[in-house]
Design an enzyme around this catalytic site. Structure first.
Site, short mmCIF file in Angstrom:
data_model
loop_
_atom_site.label_atom_id
_atom_site.label_comp_id
_atom_site.label_asym_id
_atom_site.label_seq_id
_atom_site.Cartn_x
_atom_site.Cartn_y
_atom_site.Cartn_z
N ASP A 96 0.86 -0.93 -0.30
CA ASP A 96 -0.41 0.23 0.16
C ASP A 96 0.84 1.06 0.12
OD1 ASP A 96 -2.80 1.89 0.34
OD2 ASP A 96 -3.08 -0.06 1.27
N ASP A 191 -2.55 4.78 -2.63
CA ASP A 191 -4.15 5.00 -1.85
C ASP A 191 -4.26 6.89 -1.78
OD1 ASP A 191 -4.89 5.51 1.01
OD2 ASP A 191 -3.98 6.80 1.03
N GLU A 232 -6.25 4.10 -5.77
CA GLU A 232 -8.05 4.15 -4.79
C GLU A 232 -8.34 5.41 -5.39
OE1 GLU A 232 -10.04 4.76 -0.73
OE2 GLU A 232 -7.78 5.72 -1.25
N HIS A 301 -10.84 -1.58 4.15
CA HIS A 301 -10.93 -1.03 5.31
C HIS A 301 -12.06 0.04 6.15
CE1 HIS A 301 -8.11 0.42 2.81
NE2 HIS A 301 -7.89 1.18 4.58
N ASP A 302 -12.14 0.49 4.73
CA ASP A 302 -12.41 2.16 5.22
C ASP A 302 -14.84 1.66 5.09
OD1 ASP A 302 -10.66 3.80 5.13
OD2 ASP A 302 -10.54 3.83 2.71
O1 TEU Z 1 -8.91 6.49 1.93
C1 TEU Z 1 -9.99 7.66 1.23
C2 TEU Z 1 -11.17 8.08 1.38
O2 TEU Z 1 -11.35 8.88 1.39
C3 TEU Z 1 -12.18 7.00 2.26
O3 TEU Z 1 -12.22 5.78 1.49
C4 TEU Z 1 -11.96 7.51 3.92
O4 TEU Z 1 -11.56 6.59 4.04
C5 TEU Z 1 -13.57 8.06 3.89
O5 TEU Z 1 -13.48 7.27 4.24
C6 TEU Z 1 -14.22 9.29 3.95
O6 TEU Z 1 -15.62 8.72 4.61
C7 TEU Z 1 -7.39 6.46 2.17
C8 TEU Z 1 -7.41 5.08 3.32
O7 TEU Z 1 -8.07 3.52 2.54
C9 TEU Z 1 -8.13 5.43 4.27
O8 TEU Z 1 -7.58 4.30 5.42
C10 TEU Z 1 -7.56 6.77 4.83
O9 TEU Z 1 -7.57 6.65 5.85
C11 TEU Z 1 -7.20 8.12 3.77
O10 TEU Z 1 -7.25 7.36 2.43
C12 TEU Z 1 -6.12 8.53 4.07
O11 TEU Z 1 -5.17 7.55 4.05
#
Ligand code: TEU
Length: 512
Positions: A96, A191, A232, A301-302
């Protein structure tokens, strides 16, 4: 790039996968211990959420040293051993990459705070903040007393955004990516990559004017089109995907349009019930309308668990898990599986705020308290949406802490672990893991049948997906429906088949 298609990628959230030291955090040796499990499932690539040195304000997405594995997870030697051990079993490691921002503890930012001639310009400074907001709520600008200016941070205040318009920043990042390629990493998940071309003064954040140029440079100076790369990017259109995904860019990009169907007006905290009409349209758009390699994702994970968002994770949990993987697993592209999905893990359902750990969840909680919402209502929202739903420990068995750790886990395990765990699933005659295995095996063997065009139909509670060689009937409700039956059944999620009938959450695939 086509040799990077039809792959299965398994996402591990290292912090919550397997702890071998009793620290309460998962570690790299824990992942090595479970490699045979992943091999058996049919995994080609293992994507690890960040395990580089980090103060963990955002669970590793705040990196303070890109070349050092965080000691909570192990050592650089452990990581290299993981690469070798995976390789021995025919699997590759996908790292990542967090290139949009660093931790405020990163040496670059520390030097920037001292107004170091070189590093000050590695970040983005302004005398006054503008309207840009953080993805985690509130202003995107934080004032630094030391510097007497505001720095941009599109996420937490401990995650200052890097200044990609500075060539030295870009070259330092490319060197770091090459460092890991030399160590044997064979794939990257990038990311929030679409943010690197931002133009804060024009309030442009995603896919800014220079984004595609930077992506091309990154590609040419590092992974080229040889490694599997996935960007992403939230809610990217098909056109944007073509622009991003090509031999000069990435192999593929997440788009999350399926998950966004559950959001009202783009607000993930405001949830809509499932709309099968819209889901079918979305399937149709990507399956038939996109000729690149789609990244098929249900969970990460989000996100809250899809089984809990859309289906029935109680009485029909096993059926629901199998229904989802049948539908999504028979789409073309690369299939991403998030840890625990293969045994039907559910949302966390924590009912008090002190059980949650995620910074985004806390910010939202505070915001809703300030708005005056009753606690019960707030917790209902948090329970449905919090990112911690997917971040709780992997449920391996019914021993203490679900066999995840002998110490106190950094976040509680789900209370349902005695019922839902790998050991129990694998010992049962209708386990979800085995079902996943068979779908994956089918994909690998019969990809030609998966690649054909598809037709999607719905009557409001059931989805039909028809390809040249098979037809899928999937019941998203607890109502019984009538369907035509055919002789040869490829997959089904009930113990026995009932002619012409589709029971609650039943899925059945007939060969045509
Ligand atoms: O996530 C980016 C992002 O904009 C969203 O998925 C965020 O987690 C949130 O849900 C917005 O409401 C990525 C990663 O996957 C996340 O875990 C990190 O926190 C984020 O970037 C920052 O690096």
């Amino acid at each position: 790039m086509r040799d990077l298609e039809n792959k299965v990628i398994y996402q591990i959230y290292p912090k919550s996968f397997k702890d071998t030291t009793g620290s309460g955090y998962g570690d790299i040796n824990g992942i090595i211990e479970k490699l045979d499990y992943l091999k058996e499932l049919g995994v080609d690539y293992i994507w690890l959420s960040p395990c580089c040195k980090s103060p963990q304000h955002d669970n590793g997405y705040d990196i303070s040293d890109y070349r050092q594995i965080d000691e909570r997870f192990g050592t650089n030697e452990d990581y290299e051993r993981l690469i070798q051990e995976a390789k021995k079993r025919g699997m590759k490691i996908m790292m990542d990459l967090v290139l949009n921002h660093t931790s405020n503890e990163h040496i670059w930012f520390q030097k920037a705070l001292k107004k170091d001639e070189k590093y000050y310009d590695y970040y983005i400074w302004r005398d006054e903040p503008n309207e840009l907001t953080s993805m985690f709520g509130g202003s995107a600008w934080t004032y630094s007393e030391e510097v007497g200016k505001y720095y941009l941070r599109l996420f937490d205040e401990t995650q200052p955004d890097l200044n990609w318009s500075n060539e030295e920043v870009r070259n330092d990042l490319y060197d770091m990516v090459n460092y890991w390629i030399e160590k044997g990493v064979e794939g990257f998940r990038l990311d929030v990559i679409d943010l690197i071309g931002k133009e804060p003064d024009k309030l442009i954040v995603g896919k800014g004017p220079k984004f595609y140029e930077y992506l091309k440079e990154l590609n040419h100076k590092t992974f080229s089109d040889k490694l599997l790369t996935v960007g992403e990017c939230w809610c990217s259109s098909i056109e944007e995907s073509y622009k991003m995904c090509n031999p000069d860019g990435l192999t593929q990009a997440f788009h999350f349009h399926y998950q966004c169907l559950a959001h009202i007006n783009g607000d993930k905290w405001n949830r809509a019930p499932i709309n099968l009409e819209a889901l079918c349209q979305c399937f149709d758009q990507w399956e038939n309308g996109y000729t690149g390699i789609e990244a098929i994702v249900m969970n990460n994970h989000d996100l809250p668990r899809m089984i809990s968002v859309w289906l029935n994770d109680k009485e029909y949990r096993k059926e629901s898990a199998k229904l989802l993987i049948t539908l999504f697993g028979l789409l073309k592209g690369n299939l991403y599986i998030y840890q625990g999905e293969e045994i039907g893990m559910t949302n966390a359902y924590f009912n008090t705020i002190d059980k949650y750990k995620d910074v985004e969840t806390f910010n939202k909680y505070k915001e809703l308290v300030e708005k005056g919402l009753p606690e019960e209502e707030i917790m209902e929202i948090i329970q449905k949406v919090s990112r911690d739903n997917a971040r709780i420990p992997m449920q391996w068995d019914d021993s203490d802490n679900a066999g995840f750790s002998t110490g106190k886990p950094w976040i509680d395990v789900n209370e349902n672990y005695r019922e839902i765990n790998v050991k129990k699933d694998r010992n049962s005659s209708d386990g979800i893991f085995d079902y996943y295995k068979s779908i994956i095996a089918y994909r690998k063997k019969h990809y030609d049948t998966i690649e054909t065009t598809a037709t999607f139909r719905t009557d409001g509670t059931m989805i039909t997906m028809e390809k040249e060689h098979f037809i899928v009937y999937a019941n998203f409700s607890d109502k019984v429906a009538e369907i035509p039956s055919k002789e040869k059944v490829l997959f089904h999620n009930y113990k026995e088949i009932r002619e012409n009938t589709l029971r609650p959450y039943e899925v059945i695939v007939f060969e045509k």
